[in-house]
Motif scaffolding. Structure first.
Motif, PDB file in Angstrom:
ATOM      1  N   SER A   1       0.761  -1.039   0.042  1.00 54.43           N
ATOM      2  CA  SER A   1       0.021  -0.007  -0.045  1.00 54.43           C
ATOM      3  C   SER A   1       1.072   1.262  -0.004  1.00 54.43           C
ATOM      4  N   THR A   2       1.956   1.306   0.766  1.00 58.35           N
ATOM      5  CA  THR A   2       2.867   2.359   0.784  1.00 58.35           C
ATOM      6  C   THR A   2       3.510   2.537  -0.690  1.00 58.35           C
ATOM      7  N   HIS A   3       3.909   1.561  -1.038  1.00 58.52           N
ATOM      8  CA  HIS A   3       4.632   1.650  -2.601  1.00 58.52           C
ATOM      9  C   HIS A   3       3.724   2.024  -3.403  1.00 58.52           C
ATOM     10  N   SER A   4       2.566   1.505  -3.598  1.00 59.24           N
ATOM     11  CA  SER A   4       1.391   2.088  -4.580  1.00 59.24           C
ATOM     12  C   SER A   4       1.018   3.596  -4.180  1.00 59.24           C
ATOM     13  N   LEU A   5       0.940   4.053  -3.215  1.00 60.27           N
ATOM     14  CA  LEU A   5       0.806   5.506  -2.812  1.00 60.27           C
ATOM     15  C   LEU A   5       1.659   6.300  -3.238  1.00 60.27           C
ATOM     16  N   LEU A   6       3.025   6.031  -3.111  1.00 57.52           N
ATOM     17  CA  LEU A   6       4.225   6.728  -3.404  1.00 57.52           C
ATOM     18  C   LEU A   6       4.338   6.897  -5.126  1.00 57.52           C
ATOM     19  N   HIS A   7       3.950   5.537  -5.480  1.00 53.79           N
ATOM     20  CA  HIS A   7       3.771   5.341  -7.116  1.00 53.79           C
ATOM     21  C   HIS A   7       2.843   6.422  -7.526  1.00 53.79           C
ATOM     22  N   TYR A   8       1.553   6.532  -7.052  1.00 58.00           N
ATOM     23  CA  TYR A   8       0.404   7.392  -7.614  1.00 58.00           C
ATOM     24  C   TYR A   8       0.906   8.996  -7.421  1.00 58.00           C
ATOM     25  N   PHE A   9       1.441   9.423  -6.341  1.00 61.43           N
ATOM     26  CA  PHE A   9       1.956  10.823  -6.419  1.00 61.43           C
ATOM     27  C   PHE A   9       3.139  11.182  -7.220  1.00 61.43           C
ATOM     28  N   ASP A  10       4.237  10.040  -7.424  1.00 65.51           N
ATOM     29  CA  ASP A  10       5.086  10.039  -8.421  1.00 65.51           C
ATOM     30  C   ASP A  10       4.582  10.508  -9.770  1.00 65.51           C
ATOM     31  N   ARG A  11       3.701   9.527 -10.131  1.00 70.66           N
ATOM     32  CA  ARG A  11       3.187   9.427 -11.576  1.00 70.66           C
ATOM     33  C   ARG A  11       2.442  10.925 -11.673  1.00 70.66           C
ATOM     34  N   LEU A  12       1.640  11.252 -10.879  1.00 69.95           N
ATOM     35  CA  LEU A  12       0.950  12.454 -10.761  1.00 69.95           C
ATOM     36  C   LEU A  12       1.817  13.603 -11.032  1.00 69.95           C
ATOM     37  N   ILE A  13       2.995  13.614 -10.509  1.00 69.12           N
ATOM     38  CA  ILE A  13       3.857  14.614 -10.954  1.00 69.12           C
ATOM     39  C   ILE A  13       4.731  14.775 -12.123  1.00 69.12           C
ATOM     40  N   LEU A  14       5.158  13.546 -12.413  1.00 69.95           N
ATOM     41  CA  LEU A  14       5.661  13.223 -13.678  1.00 69.95           C
ATOM     42  C   LEU A  14       4.987  13.494 -14.962  1.00 69.95           C
ATOM     43  N   THR A  15       3.646  12.873 -14.827  1.00 69.25           N
ATOM     44  CA  THR A  15       2.664  13.260 -15.974  1.00 69.25           C
ATOM     45  C   THR A  15       2.052  14.759 -16.148  1.00 69.25           C
ATOM     46  N   GLY A  16       2.611  15.363 -15.298  1.00 72.03           N
ATOM     47  CA  GLY A  16       2.175  16.721 -15.051  1.00 72.03           C
ATOM     48  C   GLY A  16       0.708  17.016 -15.135  1.00 72.03           C
ATOM     49  N   ALA A  17       0.154  16.122 -14.561  1.00 71.86           N
ATOM     50  CA  ALA A  17      -1.698  16.281 -14.681  1.00 71.86           C
ATOM     51  C   ALA A  17      -2.158  17.463 -14.010  1.00 71.86           C
ATOM     52  N   GLU A  18      -1.235  17.812 -12.732  1.00 70.32           N
ATOM     53  CA  GLU A  18      -1.873  19.004 -12.155  1.00 70.32           C
ATOM     54  C   GLU A  18      -1.126  20.161 -12.599  1.00 70.32           C
ATOM     55  N   SER A  19       0.208  19.994 -13.019  1.00 71.83           N
ATOM     56  CA  SER A  19       0.882  20.939 -13.050  1.00 71.83           C
ATOM     57  C   SER A  19       0.624  21.981 -14.512  1.00 71.83           C
ATOM     58  N   LYS A  20       0.155  21.200 -15.395  1.00 70.27           N
ATOM     59  CA  LYS A  20      -0.436  21.872 -16.846  1.00 70.27           C
ATOM     60  C   LYS A  20      -1.457  22.835 -16.274  1.00 70.27           C
ATOM     61  N   SER A  21      -2.360  22.490 -15.493  1.00 64.60           N
ATOM     62  CA  SER A  21      -3.614  23.274 -15.123  1.00 64.60           C
ATOM     63  C   SER A  21      -3.135  24.272 -14.176  1.00 64.60           C
ATOM     64  N   ASN A  22      -2.371  23.967 -13.420  1.00 67.17           N
ATOM     65  CA  ASN A  22      -1.951  24.831 -12.018  1.00 67.17           C
ATOM     66  C   ASN A  22      -0.606  25.246 -11.959  1.00 67.17           C
ATOM     67  N   GLY A  23       0.322  25.139 -12.939  1.00 65.20           N
ATOM     68  CA  GLY A  23       1.482  25.667 -12.895  1.00 65.20           C
ATOM     69  C   GLY A  23       2.461  25.022 -11.859  1.00 65.20           C
ATOM     70  N   GLU A  24       3.301  25.755 -11.325  1.00 57.61           N
ATOM     71  CA  GLU A  24       3.971  25.235 -10.108  1.00 57.61           C
ATOM     72  C   GLU A  24       3.220  24.897  -8.864  1.00 57.61           C
ATOM     73  N   GLU A  25       2.119  25.401  -8.718  1.00 60.81           N
ATOM     74  CA  GLU A  25       1.299  25.242  -7.543  1.00 60.81           C
ATOM     75  C   GLU A  25       0.725  23.893  -7.581  1.00 60.81           C
ATOM     76  N   GLY A  26       0.327  23.172  -8.897  1.00 62.80           N
ATOM     77  CA  GLY A  26       0.061  22.213  -8.835  1.00 62.80           C
ATOM     78  C   GLY A  26       0.989  20.781  -8.315  1.00 62.80           C
ATOM     79  N   TYR A  27       2.356  21.294  -8.749  1.00 67.06           N
ATOM     80  CA  TYR A  27       3.336  20.211  -8.450  1.00 67.06           C
ATOM     81  C   TYR A  27       3.580  20.251  -6.884  1.00 67.06           C
ATOM     82  N   GLY A  28       3.406  21.466  -6.100  1.00 64.02           N
ATOM     83  CA  GLY A  28       3.580  21.555  -4.695  1.00 64.02           C
ATOM     84  C   GLY A  28       2.396  20.865  -4.152  1.00 64.02           C
TER      85      GLY A  28
END
Length: 617
Positions: free
Chosen positions: A132-159
Motif C-alpha cells: 500500500s505504501t509502494h502504490s501510494l508513493l507511485h501514485y503521487f510520483d506519476r501525478l507529478i511526472l505526467t504533469g496532470a496538475e502542473s499543466k492546469s495549475n503551474g508550479e502550484e499543482g506540483y506543490g
C-alpha cells in the motif's frame, strides 16, 4: 481520435504502434487459418465461439480488462471499483482479482496514476503495509511526472501533489499504528502547506494532529480550533467529523448525555444541509455507542434500528446502497450484543450470520463482527460453566483486542480458582489502563479485583476498591458499571453481617438494572435481594419471618427465570439450593424435594470450582 493521439507521449505512441502491429499480425494469421479450414470444422468452430461468448457474458460483472483498454474504459473501471470499495466491498472484485486487473492495466500504461491509487486502496483491504505504501508513493510520483496538475495549475499543482502525498502517507502510517513515522510525514505536509498558504490542506493536517495526539489531556483544544477553522473555510465534512470526535471525547470524559445529543443535533443539521449521507450514518452509529456506554440499552437499540431501517440518501450506482459501511457494521454488532445480553441468542446469531454475509472475512470491517462473535461465545461458555472452552476463545479475542483478551483471561483464571495468577494479571492490566485512560476497563478490572478479594474471604479489603470503582463510574456517568458496583457493595455488606444496609442500597440500584441491565445482572440483583431479605428476617417474629421467606422465594423464582434465559446453570444451581433451604424452613416438603432433586442433577452435571457463594452466608 486525432486529439487523443496528439496528447500521447513518445513511449505511449510506441506502445500504441506495437499493439496495432500485434493486432494486425494476429488478424492475418486468423485469415489464413480460416481460408484453409474445411466446411465440416466450421460448425465446431461456431460452437466454440458460442461457448466463448457465454463465458464472457458470465464474466461481464467482473469487468474484465485482460486486453489494452481505452482511456475512458480504464477510467470507468477504476471509478466503479473505487466506488464499490468505499460503499459495498462485497460487490467489488476480490483483492487478488482486482490486483491482477490493475497489474494488467499498468503493464500497458505504467504512468496511469489513478490505477496506482486504486492499487493502494486494494492493498489497504488486506492490511498489506508494504504494497500500500509502494502504490501510494507511485501514485503521487506519476501525478507529478505526467504533469496532470502542473499543466492546469503551474508550479502550484506540483506543490499540491507533494503536500497531499505527505498527508496521505501520514494517514497510512497512522492506520497501521506507526505513529512516529506518521508524525514525521505530517510535519512535512504542514511545512509544505504553510509555504504554499494552503488553508484546506492545513485543516486536514490539523485533524490528523488531533488523531495522533488524542491521548493527551489538551487535545480537545486542537479539536475545537479545527472545528472553528473548518466552518470558517467552508469545509462541512471536516467540521462534522470534528464535532463527532469532540462528542466522542466528551462522552469518555463523562459529560451529560443531553449536551452530547445537542452537539450531535448541530452536526446532523450540517449533514442534511449538505446531503452528507455517509456522515448521517456515522452520527447515528455514534449515538448508539454513546447510549450503550452510558448503559441505556433501550435507547441504543432504538438508534441501531433507526440506522438499519433508514434508506440511503443517494444511490451510489445501479443496485448499490450505502449499507456496507463501517457505521452499518458497528450498528449491527451493537444489535447482536444487545440481543445476547437479553438472552436472545438465536436472534444474535441471525444478526451475526447477516454480518458475515455483508462483510466477508477478507473485508476491512470484518474484525468488528469477529470480535463481537468471540465475546458472545465467551460469555455463553462462562455462563454454562465451560471454562476450558472460554479459555480457548481468549486467544482469538486477544488477537483482535489485546486489552479485552487479557481481561477475559483473568476472568477465566478467577473462575478456575487460580487466584494469584488472576490477581497478577489484573494488577498489570489496571496499571496499563490507568496510563492509557481507559476508564471503562479500569472500573471493570477494579470490580474483578474486588470479587477476587471477597472470594478469598477478605471482604473488608474489597470495600475501598469497590468505592473507588463507584466514584469513577459516577464521575463518568457509566450507569451499567455503577449498578454492577452497587451490587458488589451490597454483597460485601451482606457478608460483613449488615443485610439491612445492603437491602436499602439494593433498592436504590434495582430500578436502572431492571430497566436497562443485562438479563444476567437482573438475575444477580434479584438473587441478592432474596439473600438480604432472608438475612434481615433472621431476628424477626415467626409470622414476619415466614412472610419475608415467602417474598424471598418469589424473588428467587424471578432470578431463576432470568438465569434460565442465558443458560447460566451455576447460578440456577445456587438458586434452587437456596430455595430448598427456605422451603425446608417453611415446612413445605414437596417443594423442598423438587428443588433438592433439581440441585442434585445440576451439581452432578457441572464442574465444581472453589466455594459456592451460597456457602458464604
Amino acid at each position: 481520435m486525432i486529439l487523443a493521439y496528439s496528447k500521447l507521449s513518445f513511449s505511449q505512441v510506441f506502445k500504441l504502434y506495437t499493439a496495432l502491429q500485434q493486432y494486425f499480425q494476429n488478424g492475418e494469421k486468423k485469415t489464413m487459418e480460416d481460408a484453409d479450414m474445411e466446411l465440416a470444422s466450421r460448425e465446431e468452430c461456431e460452437r466454440k465461439m458460442e461457448k466463448e461468448e457465454l463465458d464472457v457474458s458470465i464474466r461481464e460483472e467482473e469487468v474484465s480488462c485482460s486486453g489494452p483498454l481505452s482511456q475512458k474504459q480504464a477510467e470507468f473501471f477504476l471509478s466503479q471499483q473505487a466506488s464499490l470499495l468505499k460503499n459495498d466491498e462485497t460487490k467489488a472484485l476480490t483483492p487478488a482479482s482486482l490486483q491482477k486487473e490493475l497489474n494488467n492495466l499498468l503493464k500497458f500504461n505504467p504512468d496511469f496514476a489513478e490505477a496506482h491509487y486504486l492499487s493502494y486502496l486494494n492493498n489497504l483491504r488486506v492490511q498489506d503495509v508494504f504494497s500500500s505504501t509502494h502504490s501510494l508513493l507511485h501514485y503521487f510520483d506519476r501525478l507529478i511526472l505526467t504533469g496532470a496538475e502542473s499543466k492546469s495549475n503551474g508550479e502550484e499543482g506540483y506543490g499540491r501533489s507533494l503536500r497531499y502525498a505527505a498527508l496521505n502517507l501520514a494517514a497510512l502510517h497512522c492506520r497501521f499504528g506507526h505513529y512516529q513515522q506518521a508524525e514525521l510525514a505530517l510535519q512535512e505536509a504542514i511545512r509544505i502547506a504553510q509555504e504554499s498558504n494552503d488553508h484546506v490542506c492545513l485543516q486536514h493536517c490539523l485533524s490528523w494532529l488531533y488523531v495522533l495526539g488524542q491521548k493527551r489531556s489538551d487535545s480537545y483544544v486542537l479539536l475545537e480550533h479545527s472545528v472553528k477553522k473548518a466552518v470558517h473555510f467552508g469545509l462541512p465534512y471536516l467540521a462534522s467529523l470534528g464535532i463527532q470526535s469532540l462528542v466522542q471525547q466528551r462522552a469518555f470524559a463523562g459529560k451529560t448525555a443531553n449536551k452530547l445529543m445537542d452537539a450531535l443535533k448541530d452536526s446532523d443539521l450540517l449533514h442534511w444541509k449538505h446531503s452528507l449521507s455517509e456522515l448521517i450514518d456515522i452520527s447515528i452509529a455514534q449515538k448508539t455507542a454513546i447510549w450503550r456506554l452510558y448503559g441505556r440499552s433501550t435507547m441504543a437499540l432504538q438508534q441501531a434500528q433507526m440506522l438499519l431501517s433508514m434508506n440511503s440518501l443517494e444511490s451510489v450506482n445501479a443496485g448499490v446502497q450505502q449499507n456496507n459501511t463501517e457505521s452499518f457494521a458497528v450498528a449491527l454488532c451493537h444489535l447482536a450484543e444487545l440481543h445476547a445480553e437479553q438472552g436472545c441468542f438465536a436472534a444474535a446469531s441471525e444478526v451475526l450470520k447477516h454480518l458475515k454475509e455483508r462483510f466477508p472475512p477478507n473485508s476491512q470491517h470484518a474484525q468488528l463482527w469477529m470480535l463481537c462473535d468471540q465475546k458472545i461465545q465467551f460469555d455463553r461458555a462462562m455462563n454454562d460453566g465451560k471454562y476450558h472452552l472460554a479459555d480457548s476463545l481468549v486467544t482469538g479475542i486477544t488477537a483482535l483486542n489485546s486489552i479485552e483478551g487479557v481481561y477475559r483471561k483473568a476472568i477465566v483464571l478467577q473462575a478456575q480458582n487460580q487466584m494469584s495468577e488472576a490477581h497478577k494479571l489484573l494488577q498489570k492490566l489496571l496499571i496499563h489502563c490507568q496510563r492509557t485512560r481507559n476508564t471503562e476497563m479500569v472500573i471493570s478490572v477494579l470490580l474483578s479485583v474486588a470479587e477476587l478479594y471477597w472470594r478469598s474471604s477478605s471482604p473488608t479489603i474489597a470495600l475501598p476498591v469497590l468505592l473507588q470503582a463507584l466514584a469513577l463510574s459516577k464521575e463518568y456517568r457509566l450507569q451499567h458499571l455503577a449498578s454492577e458496583t452497587v451490587l458488589n457493595l451490597a454483597f460485601a455488606q451482606l457478608i460483613l453481617g449488615i443485610p439491612e444496609q445492603a437491602l436499602s442500597l439494593l433498592h436504590m440500584a434495582i430500578e436502572p438494572i431492571l430497566a436497562d441491565g443485562a438479563v444476567l445482572d437482573k438475575g444477580r440483583a434479584m438473587f441478592l435481594v432474596a439473600k438480604c431479605q432472608v438475612a434481615s428476617a433472621a431476628s424477626c417474629e415467626p409470622l414476619k419471618k415466614a412472610e419475608a421467606l415467602e417474598a424471598a422465594i418469589e424473588n428467587l423464582n424471578e432470578a431463576k427465570n432470568y438465569f434460565a434465559k442465558v443458560d447460566c446453570k451455576e447460578q440456577i444451581r445456587d438458586v434452587v439450593y437456596f430455595q430448598a433451604r427456605l422451603y425446608h424452613t417453611l415446612g413445605k416438603t414437596q417443594e423442598r424435594n423438587r428443588c433438592a432433586m433439581l440441585f442434585r442433577q445440576l451439581h452432578q452435571d457441572l464442574p465444581f470450582h472453589g466455594v459456592p457463594l451460597i456457602n458464604l452466608l
